[in-house]
Design an enzyme around this catalytic site. Sequence first.
Site, PDB file in Angstrom:
ATOM      1  N   ALA A  82      -5.126   1.584  12.780  1.00 47.72           N
ATOM      2  CA  ALA A  82      -3.808   1.227  12.241  1.00 47.72           C
ATOM      3  C   ALA A  82      -3.961   0.652  10.840  1.00 47.72           C
ATOM      4  CB  ALA A  82      -3.108   0.206  13.139  1.00 47.72           C
ATOM      5  N   GLU A 118       4.485  -8.571  16.168  1.00 49.51           N
ATOM      6  CA  GLU A 118       5.445  -8.431  15.072  1.00 49.51           C
ATOM      7  C   GLU A 118       6.541  -7.417  15.369  1.00 49.51           C
ATOM      8  OE1 GLU A 118       4.096  -8.607  11.044  1.00 49.51           O
ATOM      9  OE2 GLU A 118       2.150  -9.403  11.631  1.00 49.51           O
ATOM     10  N   TYR A 128       5.437  -2.394   8.270  1.00 52.61           N
ATOM     11  CA  TYR A 128       4.309  -2.442   9.212  1.00 52.61           C
ATOM     12  C   TYR A 128       4.791  -2.596  10.645  1.00 52.61           C
ATOM     13  CZ  TYR A 128       0.792  -4.706  12.110  1.00 52.61           C
ATOM     14  OH  TYR A 128      -0.022  -5.048  13.165  1.00 52.61           O
ATOM     15  N   ASN A 142      -1.556 -13.370  16.174  1.00 53.07           N
ATOM     16  CA  ASN A 142      -2.474 -13.293  15.038  1.00 53.07           C
ATOM     17  C   ASN A 142      -3.911 -13.554  15.464  1.00 53.07           C
ATOM     18  OD1 ASN A 142       0.029 -13.267  13.627  1.00 53.07           O
ATOM     19  ND2 ASN A 142      -0.985 -14.135  11.838  1.00 53.07           N
ATOM     20  N   PRO A 159      -2.958 -19.410  -2.285  1.00 46.66           N
ATOM     21  CA  PRO A 159      -1.531 -19.070  -2.343  1.00 46.66           C
ATOM     22  C   PRO A 159      -0.868 -19.173  -0.974  1.00 46.66           C
ATOM     23  CG  PRO A 159      -2.866 -17.076  -2.439  1.00 46.66           C
ATOM     24  CD  PRO A 159      -3.825 -18.234  -2.465  1.00 46.66           C
ATOM     25  N   TYR A 162       2.732 -18.911   0.984  1.00 45.52           N
ATOM     26  CA  TYR A 162       4.076 -18.378   0.823  1.00 45.52           C
ATOM     27  C   TYR A 162       5.154 -19.427   1.136  1.00 45.52           C
ATOM     28  CZ  TYR A 162       2.553 -13.463   0.502  1.00 45.52           C
ATOM     29  OH  TYR A 162       2.007 -12.275   0.107  1.00 45.52           O
ATOM     30  N   ARG A 207       2.590 -19.265  13.237  1.00 51.63           N
ATOM     31  CA  ARG A 207       1.901 -18.157  13.894  1.00 51.63           C
ATOM     32  C   ARG A 207       1.151 -18.678  15.120  1.00 51.63           C
ATOM     33  NH1 ARG A 207       5.127 -16.247  11.255  1.00 51.63           N
ATOM     34  NH2 ARG A 207       4.982 -14.688   9.595  1.00 51.63           N
ATOM     35  N   ASP A 209       8.028 -16.582  -1.695  1.00 49.68           N
ATOM     36  CA  ASP A 209       7.903 -15.997  -0.365  1.00 49.68           C
ATOM     37  C   ASP A 209       7.983 -14.476  -0.440  1.00 49.68           C
ATOM     38  OD1 ASP A 209       7.505 -16.085   2.331  1.00 49.68           O
ATOM     39  OD2 ASP A 209       9.367 -17.146   2.807  1.00 49.68           O
TER      40      ASP A 209
END
Length: 358
Positions: free
Chosen positions: A87, A140, A164, A193, A219, A221, A228, A294
Amino acid sequence: MSVDTPIYLVTGGAGFIGSNFVLLARQKQWAKIINLDKLTYAANVSNLASLTTDSEYSFIKGNIGDTQLLFHLFEQYQPDAVINFAAESHVDRSILEPDAFIQTNIMGTFRLLEASLSYWQGLPTTQQATFRFLHVSTDEVYGSLNPEDLPFTENSPYAPNSPYAASKAGADHLVRAYHHTYGLPTLTTNCSNNYGPYQFPEKLIPLMVLNALDGHPLPLYGDGQNIRDWLYVTDHCEALYCILCAGQPGSIYAIGGKMELTNQFMVETICDLLDELVPNPKVPYRSLITYVKDRPGHDRRYAIDCSKLESELGWSPQETFNSGIRKTIQWYLDHPQWVQQVRSGAYQTWMDKNYGDR
């Protein structure tokens, strides 16, 4: 499965979760492994270097969308099960370049189902009864949860919010259809996750570890409060084997780590562990945290209720977050050559493209 050692056709077995599954399967002698992988940017055959002399492991470079190759592999190896990890899996890439996600995750799964069905229909009745097609998917596909919502279950409605997630949802529906229409003995898993060794450094944990070591910004977001549910990759692999051996054909199983954490807490934990393991007296790692714009459609919270898997098959996650994150960070510290290899020019170009304007 065969009376003798079963044969698994594993697709995407050079990627993060796939390679961890292949390594564990050979270590525990679950099965002989035929590993089919296209070797995209996130796959790495060096993950499986320890199997070079293993006579019960074979690697084939190829695409699950190549129908002729698939029919050849089924005829040559006569697998007892197919485990589909293949995937495209990074949300940010799917936002910028969705076409590859449609081709691999939907069309590739379709081609693999077609070849598996043709092979399965030609098996003797006893082998048909034990054959399995295990499709590895994601939480997800269920969309986003509010803080007060109960975790996702196998009965949660599909509500994908990124290209995705939509491509994986499409693949899930195809797998379900091939069971209900043709009787193909399928199994689908939707996991939270994953983290652990061999994860490509575009994903949150290795990205933060490696950026911190280089003194680069970390970084984060939005406000960093996206939640998660974290699952150590070896626990995930053990769950997949459990489902493969004892899961009910046509069923869906949710796999979670029972570890809901905000992204901010995760990054701060990584910083604190790095302060302990490789302290930098000039730059405290937390000072590198940088809040960036974001991403579009960023799901606020994921969480998995894995009680069905626990009650029916007796699986539960064994790794605590504290032990798992420490193992993971230590693995990256101990494998600088692997890190150097994967951080290619193409990867750096991607980093600039995704984070450069945020």
